[in-house]
Design a protein around this motif. Structure first.
Motif, PDB file in Angstrom:
ATOM      1  N   ARG A 220       0.803  -1.223   0.000  1.00 59.55           N
ATOM      2  CA  ARG A 220       0.000   0.000   0.000  1.00 59.55           C
ATOM      3  C   ARG A 220       0.837   1.274   0.000  1.00 59.55           C
ATOM      4  NH1 ARG A 220      -3.329  -2.512   4.105  1.00 59.55           N
ATOM      5  NH2 ARG A 220      -2.766  -0.845   5.560  1.00 59.55           N
ATOM      6  N   GLY A 221       2.150   1.151   0.189  1.00 59.05           N
ATOM      7  CA  GLY A 221       2.931   2.378   0.211  1.00 59.05           C
ATOM      8  C   GLY A 221       4.375   2.165   0.629  1.00 59.05           C
TER       9      GLY A 221
ATOM     10  N   ASP B   5       4.263   7.530   2.501  1.00 58.60           N
ATOM     11  CA  ASP B   5       3.415   7.720   1.314  1.00 58.60           C
ATOM     12  C   ASP B   5       2.628   6.427   1.152  1.00 58.60           C
ATOM     13  OD1 ASP B   5       2.247   8.053  -1.146  1.00 58.60           O
ATOM     14  OD2 ASP B   5       4.073   8.718  -2.162  1.00 58.60           O
ATOM     15  N   SER B   6       1.378   6.423   1.616  1.00 53.77           N
ATOM     16  CA  SER B   6       0.661   5.146   1.688  1.00 53.77           C
ATOM     17  C   SER B   6      -0.852   5.338   1.653  1.00 53.77           C
ATOM     18  CB  SER B   6       1.039   4.420   2.983  1.00 53.77           C
ATOM     19  OG  SER B   6       0.405   3.165   3.069  1.00 53.77           O
ATOM     20  N   GLU B   7      -1.536   4.353   1.103  1.00 54.18           N
ATOM     21  CA  GLU B   7      -2.994   4.261   1.184  1.00 54.18           C
ATOM     22  C   GLU B   7      -3.312   3.490   2.462  1.00 54.18           C
ATOM     23  OE1 GLU B   7      -6.843   2.990  -1.553  1.00 54.18           O
ATOM     24  OE2 GLU B   7      -4.844   2.268  -2.075  1.00 54.18           O
TER      25      GLU B   7
ATOM     26  N   HIS C 129      -5.483   8.004   1.003  1.00 49.83           N
ATOM     27  CA  HIS C 129      -4.066   8.052   0.675  1.00 49.83           C
ATOM     28  C   HIS C 129      -3.440   9.266   1.368  1.00 49.83           C
ATOM     29  CE1 HIS C 129      -0.718   9.315  -2.207  1.00 49.83           C
ATOM     30  NE2 HIS C 129      -0.282   8.240  -1.588  1.00 49.83           N
TER      31      HIS C 129
ATOM     32  N   THR D   7       0.302  11.417   2.426  1.00 43.75           N
ATOM     33  CA  THR D   7       1.735  11.634   2.284  1.00 43.75           C
ATOM     34  C   THR D   7       2.141  12.654   3.333  1.00 43.75           C
ATOM     35  OG1 THR D   7       1.655  11.249  -0.108  1.00 43.75           O
ATOM     36  CG2 THR D   7       3.590  12.362   0.758  1.00 43.75           C
TER      37      THR D   7
END
Length: 354
Positions: free
Chosen positions: A250-251, A288-290, A296, A298
């Motif tokens: 996811r990130g 930086d991830s959902e 989402h 950052t």
């Protein structure tokens, strides 16, 4: 009844003892820094006036009320000194790397168990703030299923240090693989257990005659978990890359800069200071991830406070029988096995099963 205060004798007063062990021990109300082995000087007494200076480890072991001996001397002394400490009926902390070979490490582990004494290796970087942050992100599943961690510990120095045994090619346990690999591998094993395969490349990139490896790339592979750790260190890295990069489904999390505790200790900042272990805001990692479906983000992640003091707190708890030892000799032996496999892998240019 267990004694309230643990009397400590430290073998050696080089960088490791001066910067790490003695300040951490002295800052704790669980210990008394009682004696230091210095062969030719009395430098520790100017910082710790209460200590007794002795000239060799045998004189230290003759002091009946010493409970814990901390071995901070060069790698080739670890095995004979730890043997002596355990034979004298005392607990022992030894600097990393634990030993040069896995066989030696397993032998010392068995001796400690037979003696009923605590034997631990100073893997202090389990309490680095950046590593604790990575550990927390994995625990919270912020990145999804993690598929790779890149962990680096780089420096820039084009020359060989004078009188530095770590940079003498035929000195047992010299080179950056033993020096820095022991930290990086221990952290990954703390997160994922021992690897299934080890693949490595070691080099003397500075091409200094008679010097050991000054660069390594070691992949710890866990195919059953669809995960790998890429561990790297080098002496020709002027523009510092991230300390950690963590890749998940996811990130990604990216963290620059080294943990602050070593530099703070060098500056004389006490582990008791409220500022101790706190990272600078401009060094916080980037996430930086959902984090959830459709959400989402950052942004920066505040680095967890570094907590080297917890290493010695845990050793005290293990000595008193109130805690399980977090860094034990069996774990340290596994790290030495990885180092030996990395050397063999590089020499034979192939992957090796753990």
């Amino acid at each position: 009844m267990p004694k309230d205060i643990i009397n400590v004798g430290v073998v050696g007063f080089g960088m490791s003892a001066r910067v790490f062990h003695c300040p951490l021990i002295s800052a704790s109300d669980k210990y008394e820094l009682s004696a230091v082995v210095e062969r030719h000087s009395e430098n520790s007494k100017s910082v710790y006036p209460q200590v007794l200076i002795v000239r060799d480890i045998d004189a230290l072991l003759d002091i009946s009320d010493i409970d814990l001996v901390v071995v901070t001397t060069p790698n080739d002394t670890h095995v004979p000194y730890v043997r002596k400490v355990l034979a004298a009926g005392k607990h022992c902390v030894v600097e990393k790397p634990f030993t040069v070979t896995e066989k030696e490490a397993r032998e010392l582990d068995l001796l400690a168990k037979k003696a009923g004494k605590v034997l631990s290796v100073f893997q202090n970087r389990r309490w680095d703030g950046d590593f604790l942050t990575v550990k927390a992100l994995l625990s919270e599943d912020v990145l999804g299923r993690v598929v790779e961690i890149e962990s680096r510990f780089d420096r820039y120095r084009t020359f060989k240090k004078e009188n530095a045994w770590r940079e003498v090619g035929d000195f047992p346990g010299s080179g950056v693989l033993y020096d820095l690999g022991s930290h990086l591998f221990d952290q990954i094993v703390e997160l994922y257990g021992t690897p299934e395969y080890v693949t490595a490349t070691l080099r003397n990139e500075r091409q200094i005659q008679g010097a050991p490896d000054d660069s390594f790339l070691v992949i710890l592979d866990y195919p059953s978990k669809n995960f790998k750790a890429v561990c790297r260190a080098g002496m020709l890295v002027r523009d510092q890359p991230p300390r950690f990069t963590v890749y998940g489904t996811r990130g990604t999390f990216t963290k620059y800069g080294l943990d602050v505790q070593e530099e703070q200790l060098k500056q004389g900042i006490s582990p008791r200071s409220p500022a101790f272990g706190k990272d600078k805001a401009d060094k916080y990692g980037i996430l930086d991830s959902e984090i959830h479906p459709g959400i989402h983000i950052t942004g920066t992640v505040t680095t967890a406070d570094g907590r080297y003091q917890e290493y010695y707190d845990n050793v005290a708890g293990a000595i008193s029988g109130n805690a399980n030892l977090l860094v034990n000799a069996d774990q340290a032996a596994n790290v030495i096995r990885i180092i030996e496999l990395a050397k063999q892998s590089s020499s034979e240019r192939r992957s090796l099963a753990f």
